[in-house]
Enzyme design. Structure first.
Site, PDB file in Angstrom:
ATOM      1  CB  VAL A   1      52.250 -16.084 -67.905  1.00  0.00           C
ATOM      2  CG1 VAL A   1      50.964 -16.437 -68.864  1.00  0.00           C
ATOM      3  CG2 VAL A   1      51.922 -14.910 -67.007  1.00  0.00           C
TER       4      VAL A   1
ATOM      5  CB  SER B   1      52.709 -10.694 -74.221  1.00  0.00           C
ATOM      6  OG  SER B   1      53.648 -11.978 -73.488  1.00  0.00           O
ATOM      7  CB  ALA B   2      55.466 -15.597 -75.961  1.00  0.00           C
ATOM      8  CG  ASP B   3      52.326 -13.873 -70.783  1.00  0.00           C
ATOM      9  OD1 ASP B   3      53.711 -14.653 -71.296  1.00  0.00           O
ATOM     10  OD2 ASP B   3      52.908 -13.415 -69.938  1.00  0.00           O
TER      11      ASP B   3
ATOM     12  CD  GLU C   1      55.309 -14.572 -62.778  1.00  0.00           C
ATOM     13  OE1 GLU C   1      56.791 -13.953 -63.176  1.00  0.00           O
ATOM     14  OE2 GLU C   1      53.964 -14.209 -63.035  1.00  0.00           O
TER      15      GLU C   1
ATOM     16  CE  LYS D   1      52.984  -8.008 -64.987  1.00  0.00           C
ATOM     17  NZ  LYS D   1      53.133  -9.055 -66.284  1.00  0.00           N
TER      18      LYS D   1
ATOM     19  CE  LYS E   1      59.507 -10.663 -68.316  1.00  0.00           C
ATOM     20  NZ  LYS E   1      58.541  -9.825 -68.587  1.00  0.00           N
TER      21      LYS E   1
ATOM     22  CG  ASP F   1      55.816  -5.471 -77.357  1.00  0.00           C
ATOM     23  OD1 ASP F   1      56.125  -6.583 -77.778  1.00  0.00           O
ATOM     24  OD2 ASP F   1      56.265  -4.835 -77.501  1.00  0.00           O
TER      25      ASP F   1
END
Length: 306
Positions: free
Chosen positions: A109, A143-145, A27, A162, A89, A141
């Site tokens: 990611v 993550s799109a990951d 990345e 994380k 980003k 909330d």
């Protein structure tokens, strides 16, 4: 659909793919948003060298002047590193606009997986994935990951989610989406800065070949989505769980007090934690990326060999 309008694969990466050589995607958010210049560029080039030394070809991915670029040149890495936080980003939602406008973007990611899949790269090594944030039951909330892992056929090798996240809910989300979570030589989910989290992975695998075999079956069966391989940070760089969790709690409290939300949350928290730990968290971050790059190259070699 003419992908050439939006996709640029370096000659080295394309030649490796055409000849069946192992390739590992990387990345670029870690370059633009992960650390200051010139350390960001030095780290990116070091990761590429680790992959080469382990017998694979690195393919750092970014959006450069409106093209998803797979296999950045050293000059392009330097360009991103110097531009730093001025680079957007870019997640999945940002791609159409950035490509249409001919702009730059640092791949998360999610977008690294997209670029890798478009080029035909199957293995991607990173630091840690995003996940379900603490308090997501009210903020939504997430993550799109995680959604990308559910739909894009790329293996992601990381040091776990994380530890600023809700790890339990992250695992539940991945289970719902049918994403296998593999522990490399561990039965416990690593938590980025630390080797343990108290949560179990779906399967433990002890060799790169086991991992490659399982992913090959997934591809051959046409099952949607990727696979998450969690590789614990080396013991020498693992941080004390109580110490890092205390600093994470302090960083989250400040984040909430300042009203920071959405995609700005993770960069803020990682930067704050780095300052609270006197830079030791950044060193841990760099070492775990190096560790994941080595494993990525080994798995990519096994995948290419069969």
């Amino acid at each position: 659909m003419d992908l050439k309008k939006y996709l640029s694969v370096s000659p080295e990466v394309q030649q490796a793919l055409d000849s069946g050589k192992p390739v590992v995607a990387l990345e670029s958010t870690i370059i633009s948003h992960g650390m200051p210049y010139p350390q960001n560029v030095e780290t990116a080039l070091s990761v590429e060298k680790i992959i080469r030394d382990a017998g694979a070809i690195p393919a750092t991915i970014a959006i450069i002047r409106g093209k998803i670029t797979v296999g950045l040149t050293p000059d392009e890495i330097e360009y991103l590193g110097k531009k730093g936080l001025k680079v957007i980003k870019a997640s999945r939602r940002d791609l159409p606009v950035l490509l249409a406008r001919g702009e730059d973007g640092a791949t998360t990611v999610t977008t690294t997986m997209i670029g890798a899949a478009l080029a035909g790269v199957r293995v991607f090594a990173t630091g840690g994935i995003g996940g379900v944030h603490r308090g997501a039951e009210t903020t939504m909330d997430i993550s799109a990951d995680l959604e990308e892992l559910a739909q894009t056929p790329v293996m992601v090798i990381c040091a776990g989610a994380k530890s600023i996240l809700d790890l339990g809910l992250t695992l539940e989300y991945l289970e719902t989406k049918g994403v296998p979570v593999i522990g490399y030589r561990t039965g416990e989910l690593p938590a980025f800065y630390t080797r343990t989290s108290g949560f179990k992975v779906d399967y433990r695998m002890d060799t790169p070949k086991e991992i490659a075999d399982a992913f090959r079956v997934k591809l051959e069966m046409g099952l949607a989505g990727g696979m998450l391989v969690t590789n614990p940070i080396p013991e020498a760089y693992s941080m004390d769980p109580d110490y890092i969790n205390h600093n994470i709690a302090d960083a989250i409290a400040e984040c909430e007090r300042l009203g920071i939300k959405g995609k700005e949350t993770t960069p803020f928290l990682l930067d704050k934690i780095q300052k609270l730990t006197g830079g030791s968290s950044l060193q841990a971050n760099i070492q775990l990326v190096f560790n994941n790059a080595r494993l990525g190259a080994e798995v990519a070699r096994e995948l290419a060999a069969q």
